[in-house]
Design a protein around this motif. Structure first.
Motif, mmCIF file in Angstrom:
data_model
loop_
_atom_site.group_PDB
_atom_site.id
_atom_site.type_symbol
_atom_site.label_atom_id
_atom_site.label_comp_id
_atom_site.label_asym_id
_atom_site.label_seq_id
_atom_site.Cartn_x
_atom_site.Cartn_y
_atom_site.Cartn_z
ATOM 1 N N ILE A 9 0.811 -1.221 0.000
ATOM 2 C CA ILE A 9 0.000 0.000 0.000
ATOM 3 C C ILE A 9 0.843 1.270 0.000
ATOM 4 N N SER A 10 2.166 1.110 0.092
ATOM 5 C CA SER A 10 3.010 2.287 -0.116
ATOM 6 C C SER A 10 3.218 2.522 -1.617
ATOM 7 N N LYS A 11 2.775 1.567 -2.419
ATOM 8 C CA LYS A 11 2.860 1.737 -3.873
ATOM 9 C C LYS A 11 1.635 2.535 -4.343
ATOM 10 N N PRO A 12 1.703 3.101 -5.531
ATOM 11 C CA PRO A 12 0.575 3.934 -5.984
ATOM 12 C C PRO A 12 -0.623 3.111 -6.435
ATOM 13 N N ILE A 13 -1.235 2.424 -5.496
ATOM 14 C CA ILE A 13 -2.424 1.628 -5.803
ATOM 15 C C ILE A 13 -3.375 1.730 -4.609
ATOM 16 N N ARG A 67 -6.327 0.774 -1.914
ATOM 17 C CA ARG A 67 -6.530 -0.469 -1.144
ATOM 18 C C ARG A 67 -7.665 -1.313 -1.718
ATOM 19 N N ARG A 101 -8.901 0.465 8.307
ATOM 20 C CA ARG A 101 -7.908 0.047 9.295
ATOM 21 C C ARG A 101 -6.558 0.714 9.035
ATOM 22 N N ASP A 102 -5.807 0.945 10.127
ATOM 23 C CA ASP A 102 -4.475 1.504 10.004
ATOM 24 C C ASP A 102 -3.509 0.385 9.675
ATOM 25 N N GLY A 103 -2.830 0.530 8.556
ATOM 26 C CA GLY A 103 -1.821 -0.452 8.178
ATOM 27 C C GLY A 103 -2.418 -1.740 7.694
ATOM 28 N N LYS A 132 4.580 6.109 8.407
ATOM 29 C CA LYS A 132 3.375 5.468 7.853
ATOM 30 C C LYS A 132 2.300 6.499 7.519
ATOM 31 N N LEU A 192 3.129 8.038 4.228
ATOM 32 C CA LEU A 192 2.862 7.156 3.088
ATOM 33 C C LEU A 192 1.387 6.771 2.973
ATOM 34 N N GLY A 193 0.585 7.226 3.905
ATOM 35 C CA GLY A 193 -0.847 6.884 3.831
ATOM 36 C C GLY A 193 -1.145 5.489 4.326
ATOM 37 N N ILE A 194 -0.180 4.868 4.985
ATOM 38 C CA ILE A 194 -0.415 3.511 5.498
ATOM 39 C C ILE A 194 -1.309 3.575 6.727
ATOM 40 N N VAL A 195 -1.094 4.588 7.553
ATOM 41 C CA VAL A 195 -2.048 4.847 8.636
ATOM 42 C C VAL A 195 -2.553 6.284 8.482
ATOM 43 N N VAL A 243 -2.335 8.832 -3.850
ATOM 44 C CA VAL A 243 -1.823 7.765 -4.724
ATOM 45 C C VAL A 243 -0.746 8.292 -5.663
ATOM 46 N N ARG A 282 2.605 8.791 -4.044
ATOM 47 C CA ARG A 282 3.318 7.542 -3.714
ATOM 48 C C ARG A 282 4.128 7.031 -4.905
ATOM 49 N N TYR A 303 10.082 3.205 -0.657
ATOM 50 C CA TYR A 303 9.951 2.957 0.785
ATOM 51 C C TYR A 303 10.489 1.582 1.158
#
Lengths: 466, 322
Positions: free
Chosen positions: A278-282, A284, A464-466, B47, B50-53, B70, B73, B78
């Motif tokens: 999810i750090s890639k440009p896509i 969720r 959700r986070d992460g 995070k 990067l939008g992870i959280v 998006v 990113r 990363y």
């Protein structure tokens, strides 16, 4: 699209990394070889015709356009005499038609049964017959009609008006409907000198022995096992394609596929793995849906291999190429799509492959039981055998309406296979007992269910986070 | 435009405050180090970027756009701390997969993947399954996948974790090279010596708060303390210097060096003049500095580490999340 194909490729790599996929491919290969080992040997007319001619008592009105047969078969005896098998599987014989002395008299019929049969065949379909079981008074959900129609009333003049041409046309239709030969391959002429109500016809059926309704002896293991069964070719092929592949084979494939693909989503959601993705440009949701489709692609390819292989070898070995059997591939994939949607939502909420497997298999079993219950309840609406409470009908119908139509999808594939293998007359008889489900119901409700499951999974993943 | 900018960034996990209003800026071409104890909120910050959280409050911008978008990113590489690469991939196929997700065209991937793997020193094993890789090799692969698409910003969370000393040196050189090429690097590391060697600016997080921030020089400089040494055989006039108002202390285990502390508002000039007037020759004069480790230890001294694991039922939170 690049991301979509990347995830498909990734799912494929994941699937082929384990040994289970190779076990499945080996099982599929064994099945294909086993089917390829089945030998079909056409029976002689003396054996085949006595098995098929009694079916001529079943009449489809409106010159065969009526899909429901008449309620009361006319008790006639159709017999073949001087039967011979010529070149290219052509059968020639004398067809003798006479009153069935053993059954005649039990029913109030016009004197000339054959003329009455031809007359019924030419007339439009009558009203549906009232259900004789309805008056058992066991419950409120009983159907008052059956899937058969009433025969027309006929006067002596009506029967006299039946022409030789109509008789020949009727018989051609019956041979096409129950033997499965093309009408253009049938030559019939009425024999003179036979006193009515008996009749005789000279018949030639070209390509008879390769027709779907012609009986053939079946042996397995490339003839190592002597022929043990003689039945219509189409019925044998339908057995292989429906019972063996669409039944047992599909159930095993679905269960093993649930196991293999259940790891896809939890592996993706593993700590350290999801962050990378999810750090890639896509997005969720995109990621989840692509992964879901990756799982479906897996079973699509596997079933295409198995079903395509069985289709090819049955075609080569029997000469009966049934393209509708190939429709099992998308239907089976769609059935799996229902299960995989459940697996996906469980995997997203629990991140556990084991939970996904157990709950999905339990759900599959529940849908199977529900389908069986629906079949029993629907049958009871006709035969009125059991005293079932109103709420039980409501419960089963409601569950059937809101949950995926697992059983309906099975009925649809059975109907594809049957329609493509057995002669049309035999196939229509199924309609009396089994109602072909609607496409809209079978696919619509299931699609809505899949969308709901994926929606829940996506919502959870986004929130959700992460 | 800053490459990274956060303003009063806050994040809470239930009752745990992982970030308590962090504001920082990272400019283009910098190597920026983020330090902190376990649970200080470093990984949470990354995070969020990067939008992870998701953030709870405040603002986080990456290359001028909201963090996590998006399209942004696409310009970021990363390496997470606890990465788990799928074992069914080879090094090459994993790079190919991630490259596809970044939208790198196939022809470009075919060219760049071997180059990136060569750069981190694992090109010879690129067609082996990752499950056969050592930890150090996986770390190198992680760095390669973060670089492959030529990102503007590279975020590395413990990049030298599990890498041998020789490998660390290679990675440091690589980062320096990337900086020279105009890339911005945001580095999260526990290895303070390493950070000191390569970072332009450093921030120290403590229990979710940004407690120190600046260049290495700014952070390590000890204002107003000099070490002086005279020509061999000459005696340092301790009493005279002290009489001028400059505290003096002889440094143990040194070749006659003395530490002179400047009172507020004064320079070292009066001391130098005194020494000169007395005919003494100064052969050693250095403004005293601390190591980054000293700075870090002083900064976090006495503070409890934060929480970087799930709290046990009933346990009270003591700080932020990692």
């Amino acid at each position: 699209m690049q991301q979509f194909f990347a995830i498909l490729k990734d799912s494929f790599r994941e699937a082929v990394d384990g040994f289970v996929i190779y076990v499945m491919l080996a099982l599929a290969a064994v099945l294909i070889v086993l089917v390829a080992s089945v030998s079909f040997t056409p029976d002689s007319p003396d054996v085949a015709l006595p098995k098929v001619l009694p079916k001529f008592a079943i009449l489809y009105p409106d010159q065969g356009k009526g899909t429901f047969p008449t309620a009361v078969p006319v008790p006639l005896k159709y017999q073949a005499a001087n039967a011979q098998l010529g070149a290219n599987g052509a059968a020639t014989f004398i067809l003798e038609v006479d009153r069935d002395k053993e059954r005649d008299g039990a029913l109030a019929l016009p004197l000339d049964g054959f003329r009455y049969a031809v007359y019924t065949w030419t007339k439009p379909s009558g009203p549906k017959v009232e259900n004789p079981f309805a008056n058992r008074n066991r419950g409120p959900n009983v159907s008052t009609e059956l899937g058969i129609v009433a025969p027309p009333a006929a006067s002596a003049d009506d029967l006299k008006g039946v022409t030789d041409e109509q008789m020949v046309a009727f018989l051609k239709f019956q041979f096409a409907a129950f033997v499965g030969v093309h009408e253009s391959d049938v030559t019939i002429s009425r024999r003179a000198g036979v006193a009515e109500p008996a009749y005789a016809f000279d018949v030639q059926l070209n390509n008879a022995t390769t027709a779907r309704g012609w009986t053939q002896s079946v042996s397995v293991l490339f003839g190592a096992v002597p022929p043990f069964k003689s039945r219509p070719l189409g019925a044998s092929v339908a057995f292989i394609q429906d019972q063996l592949v669409n039944g047992i084979g599909a159930a095993v494939t679905l269960m093993l596929s649930v196991v293999i693909t259940a790891f896809f989503i939890p592996n993706m959601l593993r700590k350290g793995s999801l962050d990378l993705l999810i750090s890639k440009p896509i997005g969720r949701v995109q990621l989840l849906v692509y992964k879901y489709i990756g799982g479906l692609t897996f079973i699509f390819l596997l079933s295409a291999f198995t079903i395509g292989g069985v289709w090819a070898v049955t075609g080569v070995r029997s000469g009966l190429w049934n393209p509708t059997f190939l429709l099992v591939v998308p239907v089976l994939t769609f059935t799996f799509a229902i299960l995989y949607a459940v697996s996906t939502v469980i995997a997203v909420y629990t991140r556990s492959a084991i939970a996904a497997i157990l709950i999905t298999l339990a759900f599959m079993f529940f849908l199977y039981l529900l389908g069986q219950a629906k079949t029993v309840f629907d049958a009871n609406r006709i035969v009125n055998e059991f005293d079932l409470p109103e709420w039980a009908y409501t419960l089963v119908d409601t569950l059937n309406n809101i949950l995926p139509r697992y059983k309906d999808l099975d009925k649809l594939t059975t109907s594809f296979i049957t329609d493509g293998t057995v002669p049309v007359g035999d196939a229509r008889i199924r309609g009396i007992f089994v109602e072909t489900p609607s496409w809209a119901g079978a696919f619509g409700v299931s699609l809505a269910f899949i969308a709901l499951m994926l929606g829940l999974a996506s919502w959870r993943l986004v929130k959700r986070d992460g | 435009m800053s490459v990274i900018e956060t303003r009063d960034l806050r994040k809470t996990y239930g009752r745990i405050e992982a970030l308590k209003g962090v504001s920082l800026r990272v400019e283009k071409g910098q190597i920026y180090g983020l330090l902190g104890q376990n649970g200080a909120g470093k990984t949470t910050l990354i995070k969020i970027l990067l939008g992870i959280v998701g953030k709870t409050e405040g603002e986080a911008l990456l290359l001028g756009a909201p963090a996590g978008a998006v399209e942004v990113r696409r310009k970021v590489g990363y390496l997470p701390e606890d990465h788990a690469f799928p074992g069914y991939h080879t090094g090459y196929s994993l790079m190919d997969f991630y490259g596809s997700l970044y939208g790198v065209p196939a022809a470009e991937r075919a060219k760049k993947i071997p180059e990136a793997l060569e750069l981190v020193g694992i090109a010879g094993r690129m067609h082996s399954k990752i499950k056969t890789y050592s930890k150090g090799m996986k770390q190198r692969l992680g760095i390669a996948q973060a670089l492959m698409h030529d990102p503007d910003l590279i975020i590395l969370d413990e990049p030298t974790d599990g890498v041998d000393p020789m490998g660390r040196k290679e990675i440091r050189d690589l980062m320096a090279d990337l900086k020279n090429k105009g890339h911005t690097i945001f580095l999260n590391s526990h290895l303070l010596g390493e950070v000191e060697l390569i970072c332009d600016r450093v921030a120290i997080l403590q229990q979710g708060k940004l407690v120190r921030e600046g260049t290495i020089d700014e952070l390590t400089k000890t204002k107003g303390t000099y070490t002086l040494g005279l020509l061999a055989g000459q005696t340092f006039p301790t009493d005279a210097v002290t009489a001028l108002g400059f505290p003096v202390r002889a440094l143990p285990d040194t070749a006659g060096h003395f530490e002179v502390t400047l009172p507020d508002g004064k320079t070292i000039e009066p001391v130098m003049k005194l020494l000169s007037e007395r005919g003494l020759t100064v052969v050693h004069i250095v403004e005293k500095k601390q190591s980054l480790e000293d700075v870090f230890m002083t900064t976090v001294e006495g503070a409890e580490p934060g929480v970087d694991r799930k709290r046990r039922r009933g346990a009270r939170p003591v700080g932020g999340g990692e």
